[in-house]
Design a protein around this motif. Structure first.
Motif, PDB file in Angstrom:
ATOM      1  N   GLY A  12      16.232 -62.488 -12.298  1.00 53.67           N
ATOM      2  CA  GLY A  12      17.120 -63.042 -11.806  1.00 53.67           C
ATOM      3  C   GLY A  12      17.209 -63.084 -10.009  1.00 53.67           C
ATOM      4  N   PRO A  13      18.238 -63.721  -9.755  1.00 50.27           N
ATOM      5  CA  PRO A  13      18.258 -63.814  -8.118  1.00 50.27           C
ATOM      6  C   PRO A  13      18.389 -62.333  -7.442  1.00 50.27           C
ATOM      7  N   PRO A  14      17.968 -62.288  -6.322  1.00 51.99           N
ATOM      8  CA  PRO A  14      18.197 -61.092  -5.460  1.00 51.99           C
ATOM      9  C   PRO A  14      19.775 -61.028  -5.087  1.00 51.99           C
ATOM     10  N   ALA A  15      20.279 -59.962  -4.765  1.00 47.87           N
ATOM     11  CA  ALA A  15      21.460 -59.819  -4.252  1.00 47.87           C
ATOM     12  C   ALA A  15      21.843 -60.706  -3.022  1.00 47.87           C
ATOM     13  N   PRO A  16      23.088 -61.381  -2.961  1.00 51.06           N
ATOM     14  CA  PRO A  16      23.335 -62.288  -1.775  1.00 51.06           C
ATOM     15  C   PRO A  16      23.054 -61.277  -0.339  1.00 51.06           C
ATOM     16  N   SER A  17      22.607 -62.143   0.708  1.00 51.25           N
ATOM     17  CA  SER A  17      22.446 -61.539   2.118  1.00 51.25           C
ATOM     18  C   SER A  17      23.966 -61.138   2.573  1.00 51.25           C
ATOM     19  N   PRO A  18      24.080 -60.290   3.407  1.00 52.22           N
ATOM     20  CA  PRO A  18      25.477 -60.071   4.071  1.00 52.22           C
ATOM     21  C   PRO A  18      25.884 -61.443   4.643  1.00 52.22           C
ATOM     22  N   GLU A  19      25.309 -62.389   4.927  1.00 50.83           N
ATOM     23  CA  GLU A  19      26.113 -63.820   5.567  1.00 50.83           C
ATOM     24  C   GLU A  19      26.418 -64.628   4.064  1.00 50.83           C
ATOM     25  N   GLU A  20      25.611 -64.493   3.181  1.00 49.13           N
ATOM     26  CA  GLU A  20      26.004 -65.228   1.982  1.00 49.13           C
ATOM     27  C   GLU A  20      27.157 -64.395   1.270  1.00 49.13           C
ATOM     28  N   MET A  21      27.301 -63.136   1.393  1.00 53.33           N
ATOM     29  CA  MET A  21      28.372 -62.618   1.107  1.00 53.33           C
ATOM     30  C   MET A  21      29.573 -62.845   1.791  1.00 53.33           C
ATOM     31  N   VAL A  22      29.472 -63.297   3.059  1.00 52.24           N
ATOM     32  CA  VAL A  22      30.727 -63.654   3.737  1.00 52.24           C
ATOM     33  C   VAL A  22      31.079 -65.113   3.516  1.00 52.24           C
ATOM     34  N   ALA A  23      30.102 -66.200   3.257  1.00 49.61           N
ATOM     35  CA  ALA A  23      30.691 -67.206   2.749  1.00 49.61           C
ATOM     36  C   ALA A  23      31.149 -67.385   1.254  1.00 49.61           C
ATOM     37  N   ILE A  24      30.791 -66.563   0.483  1.00 50.35           N
ATOM     38  CA  ILE A  24      31.393 -66.432  -0.871  1.00 50.35           C
ATOM     39  C   ILE A  24      32.510 -65.640  -0.862  1.00 50.35           C
ATOM     40  N   ALA A  25      32.863 -64.860  -0.145  1.00 50.06           N
ATOM     41  CA  ALA A  25      34.088 -63.975  -0.069  1.00 50.06           C
ATOM     42  C   ALA A  25      35.028 -65.027   0.736  1.00 50.06           C
ATOM     43  N   ARG A  26      34.780 -65.929   1.647  1.00 46.50           N
ATOM     44  CA  ARG A  26      35.466 -66.677   2.185  1.00 46.50           C
ATOM     45  C   ARG A  26      36.194 -67.768   1.298  1.00 46.50           C
ATOM     46  N   ILE A  27      35.317 -68.405   0.221  1.00 43.33           N
ATOM     47  CA  ILE A  27      35.821 -69.424  -0.481  1.00 43.33           C
ATOM     48  C   ILE A  27      36.425 -68.552  -1.650  1.00 43.33           C
ATOM     49  N   LEU A  28      36.227 -67.403  -2.121  1.00 41.18           N
ATOM     50  CA  LEU A  28      37.073 -66.609  -3.100  1.00 41.18           C
ATOM     51  C   LEU A  28      38.437 -66.521  -2.490  1.00 41.18           C
ATOM     52  N   HIS A  29      38.503 -66.140  -1.197  1.00 37.22           N
ATOM     53  CA  HIS A  29      39.957 -65.885  -0.524  1.00 37.22           C
ATOM     54  C   HIS A  29      40.691 -67.276  -0.213  1.00 37.22           C
ATOM     55  N   GLU A  30      40.077 -68.106   0.030  1.00 43.94           N
ATOM     56  CA  GLU A  30      40.646 -69.575   0.372  1.00 43.94           C
ATOM     57  C   GLU A  30      41.120 -70.016  -1.136  1.00 43.94           C
ATOM     58  N   GLU A  31      40.590 -69.962  -2.153  1.00 46.60           N
ATOM     59  CA  GLU A  31      40.890 -70.611  -3.390  1.00 46.60           C
ATOM     60  C   GLU A  31      41.733 -69.557  -4.160  1.00 46.60           C
ATOM     61  N   ALA A  32      41.606 -68.383  -4.194  1.00 49.00           N
ATOM     62  CA  ALA A  32      42.213 -67.561  -5.029  1.00 49.00           C
ATOM     63  C   ALA A  32      42.901 -66.542  -4.355  1.00 49.00           C
ATOM     64  N   GLY A  33      42.935 -66.312  -3.136  1.00 46.85           N
ATOM     65  CA  GLY A  33      43.597 -65.250  -2.318  1.00 46.85           C
ATOM     66  C   GLY A  33      42.954 -63.923  -2.687  1.00 46.85           C
ATOM     67  N   ILE A  34      41.774 -63.875  -3.432  1.00 49.86           N
ATOM     68  CA  ILE A  34      41.240 -62.646  -3.655  1.00 49.86           C
ATOM     69  C   ILE A  34      40.536 -61.988  -2.407  1.00 49.86           C
ATOM     70  N   VAL A  35      40.329 -60.790  -2.338  1.00 43.71           N
ATOM     71  CA  VAL A  35      39.622 -60.162  -1.103  1.00 43.71           C
ATOM     72  C   VAL A  35      38.344 -59.526  -1.903  1.00 43.71           C
ATOM     73  N   LEU A  36      37.156 -60.037  -1.528  1.00 41.00           N
ATOM     74  CA  LEU A  36      36.020 -59.540  -1.882  1.00 41.00           C
ATOM     75  C   LEU A  36      35.152 -58.686  -0.981  1.00 41.00           C
ATOM     76  N   HIS A  37      35.290 -57.284  -0.959  1.00 45.38           N
ATOM     77  CA  HIS A  37      34.505 -56.330  -0.202  1.00 45.38           C
ATOM     78  C   HIS A  37      33.156 -56.471  -0.182  1.00 45.38           C
TER      79      HIS A  37
END
Ligand SMILES: C[S@@+](CC[C@H](N)C(=O)[O-])C[C@H]1O[C@@H](n2cnc3c(N)ncnc32)[C@H](O)[C@@H]1O
Length: 292
Positions: A12-37
């Motif tokens: 499997g892939p390694p865990a996302p980097s902090p920068e990748e987590m920021v980008a993924i969290a932004r998409i999830l927030h934009e699309e679904a309003g969900i806060v990803l810690h």
């Protein structure tokens, strides 16, 4: 066999980097309003691994780039689907179904029998166990409910769970603990387990709906269940939703939320407590709010 990407050799892939987590969290927030810690990187890793594998992508950078393109919008929906939490079960938080049975539904059923309109909404219905539980309570009070103008709307942002909800077929394990008589009254044997009976199906409509987008439904609701959904949203998004639910409920209507959610009983909201995590919409007009 096509060339295997690096991570497949290592499970499997390694865990996302902090920068990748920021980008993924932004998409999830934009699309679904969900806060990803940011601490949820291993959850993201386990939930998106299958998508990366399916697309033969090596890492999250390529995946994020894909879901940000016009061609990647289908994958963007799959990403939201993979990252939302869909846990549910029949008669979850049973006190809400007791409240329906004992207090909320009897007058609504009288209204339906007199030719009136009755509407319930399961907002964030996941795999359907919540709205199907509502139909069971209704049908036990009024077996011929499908002959009246009494309907439940079940909505979710995630088309995959919605498809499962609409199919209404569940493995035996999902029915464990349910009363045998209840199962006999509302389910039919299905090659894949137990399927909801046709009379119950007639009461329920499904629709894909993002709670942060437009609500195109006409008319008000008498009951809204929005349970274990807003917990994933930030405080301003929650506040907007309480206000919108108040606007979507008829005066006297009931709103039920999840066990760790609370609607503030404040002068700006026309709600009074009606039971455990349950609220009744008062007759008071909805105060103006600029941002809903
Ligand atoms: C944990 S489940 C709750 C299911 C059910 N209400 C219950 O309590 O058993 C949360 C559901 O909310 C949905 N959801 C998350 N964000 C949403 C949004 N912005 N609009 C609509 N549904 C959303 C998810 O797809 C998921 O199915």
């Amino acid at each position: 066999m096509t060339a295997m990407t690096g991570f497949l050799h290592h499970g499997g892939p390694p865990a996302p980097s902090p920068e990748e987590m920021v980008a993924i969290a932004r998409i999830l927030h934009e699309e679904a309003g969900i806060v990803l810690h940011p601490s949820k990187s291993s959850m993201v890793q386990s939930r998106l691994a299958k998508r990366l594998r399916k697309l033969s992508l090596d890492g999250y950078g390529d995946y994020i780039a894909l879901v940000n393109t016009a061609d990647g919008q289908d994958e963007r929906r799959r990403m939201i689907s993979a990252l939302t939490t869909n846990v549910s079960h029949f008669f979850r938080e049973a006190h809400h179904f007791d409240l329906l049975r004992s207090t909320v539904l009897p007058p609504l059923i009288e209204r339906a029998k007199a030719g009136g309109r009755v509407r319930l909404w399961s907002a964030g219905c996941s795999n359907g166990q919540e709205p199907w539980s509502m139909t069971m309570v209704i049908r036990d009070l009024l077996p011929e409910a499908h002959r009246f103008d009494l309907r439940i709307l079940a909505t979710d942002i995630d088309p995959e769970v919605l498809a499962r909800a609409e199919r209404g077929v569940y493995p035996a394990g999902a029915l464990e603990g349910l009363d045998a008589g209840l199962v006999a009254r509302h389910f039919r044997r299905d090659p894949d387990g137990h399927g909801i009976c046709d009379e119950a199906r007639a009461l329920l409509r499904f629709r894909e709906l993002n709670l942060h987008g437009p609500w195109p439904m006409r008319g008000t609701f008498d009951v809204i269940f929005c349970r274990n959904v807003v917990i994933y949203f930030d405080a301003p998004a929650q506040a907007r939703l309480w206000h919108r639910f108040a606007g979507a409920l008829a005066p006297g209507g009931t709103l039920c939320v999840g066990h760790s959610e609370r609607v503030p009983v404040a002068p700006t909201l026309p709600f009074v407590t009606a039971g455990i995590t349950s609220y009744r919409r008062t007759e008071a007009p909805l105060p103006r709010r600029e941002d809903h």
